[in-house]
Design an enzyme around this catalytic site. Sequence first.
Site, PDB file in Angstrom:
ATOM      1  NE  ARG A  75      33.052  -7.449  72.142  1.00  0.00           N
ATOM      2  CZ  ARG A  75      32.116  -8.477  71.732  1.00  0.00           C
ATOM      3  NH1 ARG A  75      30.986  -8.856  71.497  1.00  0.00           N
ATOM      4  NH2 ARG A  75      32.902  -9.771  71.998  1.00  0.00           N
ATOM      5  CB  ILE A  78      24.891  -6.031  78.735  1.00  0.00           C
ATOM      6  CG1 ILE A  78      24.029  -6.602  77.914  1.00  0.00           C
ATOM      7  CG2 ILE A  78      24.564  -5.697  80.327  1.00  0.00           C
ATOM      8  CD1 ILE A  78      23.355  -7.860  78.413  1.00  0.00           C
ATOM      9  NE  ARG A 102      38.440 -11.434  75.418  1.00  0.00           N
ATOM     10  CZ  ARG A 102      37.532 -12.539  74.758  1.00  0.00           C
ATOM     11  NH1 ARG A 102      38.046 -13.769  74.986  1.00  0.00           N
ATOM     12  NH2 ARG A 102      36.707 -12.515  74.032  1.00  0.00           N
ATOM     13  CE1 TYR A 136      25.894 -17.228  78.641  1.00  0.00           C
ATOM     14  CE2 TYR A 136      23.360 -17.656  78.753  1.00  0.00           C
ATOM     15  CZ  TYR A 136      24.487 -16.787  78.588  1.00  0.00           C
ATOM     16  OH  TYR A 136      24.134 -15.262  78.923  1.00  0.00           O
ATOM     17  CE  LYS A 171      25.965 -15.825  81.817  1.00  0.00           C
ATOM     18  NZ  LYS A 171      26.873 -14.399  82.187  1.00  0.00           N
ATOM     19  CB  ILE A 184      19.753  -7.518  76.442  1.00  0.00           C
ATOM     20  CG1 ILE A 184      19.412  -8.094  77.522  1.00  0.00           C
ATOM     21  CG2 ILE A 184      20.444  -5.964  76.515  1.00  0.00           C
ATOM     22  CD1 ILE A 184      18.440  -7.672  78.259  1.00  0.00           C
TER      23      ILE A 184
END
Length: 234
Positions: A12, A14, A34, A140, A144, A173
């Site tokens: 699903r 990107i 998953r 996060y 990244k 996005i």
Amino acid sequence: MARTVLVTGGNRGIGLAIAQAFAKQGDRVAITHRGSGAPDGIFGVRCDITDAAQVDAAFTAIEAELGPVEVLVANAGITADTLLMRMSEDQFGSVVDTNLGGAWRCAKRASSKMLRARWGRMIFISSVVGLYGGAGQTNYAASKAGLVGLARSITRELGARNITANVVAPGFIETDMTAELAENLREQYVKAIPAGRMATAEEVASVVTWLASDNSAYVTGAVIPVDGGLGMGH
Ligand code: NDP
């Protein structure tokens, strides 16, 4: 030349757009999920990237079905946003273990076959937040940003063997991840983007397919923003 491509989290968002872009150009595409199953026409393997044994089993299944992974797109990722003072050990650990640890596990498993083939492409899906920072996103952003060090170290280790490792840093996005944003926050973010809009997942996919192509053979260790000018590489 058709390649065997693995997109983690390609069921699903990107990842799906990336998987479909590779399939459209004729590559042999596998995705991990998953439990949701695979999209039509794409080979799916069930895999939680926080578990090295599941990563190994997924690669083995893909090798049997499609051949060794030549292009790895480490895309699967999660958020668990909250302010630093409130963030639990688990919120920090799970995000870093998924986003950074998962990418590392897949890169490690992919590397031996790429070395043997003397050709490979590793593409890590980071975020504008990795270099720009984000309030409420210490876990996060750290995960990244870590992908940049990971890709650059792989570049130094494997660069002489025709293996490239690059980072794509998307901005905002339209996916499930950003659908969770409150409307006022979304408007605030869009105002800060020089392009004046969010991007589609396909706009990220086209950069990823280019990085996997022979046309980008001399691009490695790079961080490529796909963010409408939001971060400008910071
Ligand atoms: P989604 O939330 O839509 O999808 C996340 C994907 O990651 C799903 O396929 C999910 O699988 C998979 N995933 C999560 N945890 C694991 C795990 N432990 N093992 C295996 N797979 C897992 O995310 P997006 O499509 O929005 O984001 C994709 C990537 O792009 C992420 O790395 C994200 O950080 C990054 N990104 C997204 C931006 C955006 O604006 N959307 C901006 C910048 C970067 P499942 O379906 O099983 O849950």
